[in-house]
Design a protein around this motif. Sequence first.
Motif, mmCIF file in Angstrom:
data_model
loop_
_atom_site.group_PDB
_atom_site.id
_atom_site.type_symbol
_atom_site.label_atom_id
_atom_site.label_comp_id
_atom_site.label_asym_id
_atom_site.label_seq_id
_atom_site.Cartn_x
_atom_site.Cartn_y
_atom_site.Cartn_z
ATOM 1 N N GLN A 22 -45.407 12.229 -25.758
ATOM 2 C CA GLN A 22 -46.723 12.354 -25.137
ATOM 3 C C GLN A 22 -46.787 11.571 -23.831
ATOM 4 O O GLN A 22 -47.417 12.004 -22.868
ATOM 5 C CB GLN A 22 -47.802 11.887 -26.100
ATOM 6 C CG GLN A 22 -47.987 12.832 -27.261
ATOM 7 C CD GLN A 22 -49.094 12.394 -28.194
ATOM 8 O OE1 GLN A 22 -49.843 11.466 -27.898
ATOM 9 N NE2 GLN A 22 -49.204 13.060 -29.323
ATOM 10 N N VAL A 24 -44.219 10.991 -21.822
ATOM 11 C CA VAL A 24 -43.452 11.778 -20.854
ATOM 12 C C VAL A 24 -44.302 12.948 -20.358
ATOM 13 O O VAL A 24 -44.324 13.256 -19.161
ATOM 14 C CB VAL A 24 -42.123 12.263 -21.465
ATOM 15 C CG1 VAL A 24 -41.446 13.299 -20.587
ATOM 16 C CG2 VAL A 24 -41.191 11.086 -21.715
ATOM 17 N N GLY A 25 -45.017 13.618 -21.270
ATOM 18 C CA GLY A 25 -45.895 14.707 -20.878
ATOM 19 C C GLY A 25 -46.970 14.264 -19.906
ATOM 20 O O GLY A 25 -47.283 14.957 -18.935
ATOM 21 N N ILE A 27 -46.773 11.733 -17.806
ATOM 22 C CA ILE A 27 -46.138 11.434 -16.520
ATOM 23 C C ILE A 27 -45.826 12.721 -15.759
ATOM 24 O O ILE A 27 -46.092 12.828 -14.555
ATOM 25 C CB ILE A 27 -44.872 10.578 -16.735
ATOM 26 C CG1 ILE A 27 -45.276 9.185 -17.238
ATOM 27 C CG2 ILE A 27 -44.033 10.492 -15.473
ATOM 28 C CD1 ILE A 27 -44.133 8.348 -17.744
ATOM 29 N N VAL A 28 -45.295 13.731 -16.470
ATOM 30 C CA VAL A 28 -44.984 15.008 -15.818
ATOM 31 C C VAL A 28 -46.266 15.672 -15.319
ATOM 32 O O VAL A 28 -46.327 16.161 -14.185
ATOM 33 C CB VAL A 28 -44.209 15.932 -16.785
ATOM 34 C CG1 VAL A 28 -44.114 17.349 -16.233
ATOM 35 C CG2 VAL A 28 -42.821 15.375 -17.059
ATOM 36 N N PHE A 29 -47.313 15.699 -16.166
ATOM 37 C CA PHE A 29 -48.587 16.288 -15.754
ATOM 38 C C PHE A 29 -49.129 15.574 -14.517
ATOM 39 O O PHE A 29 -49.572 16.221 -13.567
ATOM 40 C CB PHE A 29 -49.607 16.214 -16.889
ATOM 41 C CG PHE A 29 -50.969 16.664 -16.477
ATOM 42 C CD1 PHE A 29 -51.286 18.009 -16.433
ATOM 43 C CD2 PHE A 29 -51.937 15.742 -16.111
ATOM 44 C CE1 PHE A 29 -52.552 18.432 -16.029
ATOM 45 C CE2 PHE A 29 -53.198 16.147 -15.710
ATOM 46 C CZ PHE A 29 -53.500 17.504 -15.668
ATOM 47 N N SER A 30 -49.099 14.254 -14.515
ATOM 48 C CA SER A 30 -49.613 13.486 -13.385
ATOM 49 C C SER A 30 -48.814 13.769 -12.116
ATOM 50 O O SER A 30 -49.391 13.917 -11.033
ATOM 51 C CB SER A 30 -49.583 11.990 -13.700
ATOM 52 O OG SER A 30 -50.397 11.714 -14.810
ATOM 53 N N ALA A 31 -47.497 13.860 -12.250
ATOM 54 C CA ALA A 31 -46.659 14.137 -11.086
ATOM 55 C C ALA A 31 -46.963 15.519 -10.508
ATOM 56 O O ALA A 31 -47.100 15.679 -9.289
ATOM 57 C CB ALA A 31 -45.184 14.030 -11.458
ATOM 58 N N VAL A 32 -47.092 16.523 -11.379
ATOM 59 C CA VAL A 32 -47.400 17.873 -10.914
ATOM 60 C C VAL A 32 -48.781 17.902 -10.261
ATOM 61 O O VAL A 32 -48.964 18.518 -9.205
ATOM 62 C CB VAL A 32 -47.314 18.887 -12.081
ATOM 63 C CG1 VAL A 32 -47.893 20.234 -11.686
ATOM 64 C CG2 VAL A 32 -45.868 19.033 -12.537
ATOM 65 N N TRP A 33 -49.747 17.228 -10.872
ATOM 66 C CA TRP A 33 -51.100 17.206 -10.298
ATOM 67 C C TRP A 33 -51.107 16.538 -8.921
ATOM 68 O O TRP A 33 -51.719 17.037 -7.976
ATOM 69 C CB TRP A 33 -52.048 16.466 -11.238
ATOM 70 C CG TRP A 33 -53.425 16.357 -10.679
ATOM 71 C CD1 TRP A 33 -54.374 17.330 -10.621
ATOM 72 C CD2 TRP A 33 -53.994 15.203 -10.048
ATOM 73 N NE1 TRP A 33 -55.510 16.849 -10.001
ATOM 74 C CE2 TRP A 33 -55.294 15.542 -9.643
ATOM 75 C CE3 TRP A 33 -53.525 13.912 -9.800
ATOM 76 C CZ2 TRP A 33 -56.118 14.646 -9.002
ATOM 77 C CZ3 TRP A 33 -54.359 13.021 -9.156
ATOM 78 C CH2 TRP A 33 -55.648 13.391 -8.778
#
Length: 108
Positions: A22, A24-25, A27-33
């Motif tokens: 969760q 990691v998810g 962090i990835v979501f934040s980076a994409v946003w």
Amino acid sequence: MPEHHETRKNVAGEHRLNDIGQLVGLIVFSAVWILDSFIFHLTDFLATAVPLFIRVPVAVLAAAAALPLAFISHSLIFGKERDRPVLMRNSVYARIRHPMYLAEILFY
């Protein structure tokens, strides 16, 4: 405080790496946003390509489908105690293997 699977013997528990997944998810979501909001601006294209009168009803329908799906699946899993963990095959679990996850995706 004991973990949830220690207090309810009928619940098998979660995977030991679930919290890390969760994180990691997130962090990835934040980076994409961040990349989309400040560099690529792809959602600006979607906002002009799909009119608001289509996006709003689709969002309302997705949220309206997500809430009962989440409540039904949660009550089936945690509503009654069982002697041992079982594979759920009734109600929404007859059609969808992970209805709570689908509800979360639809709601987001």
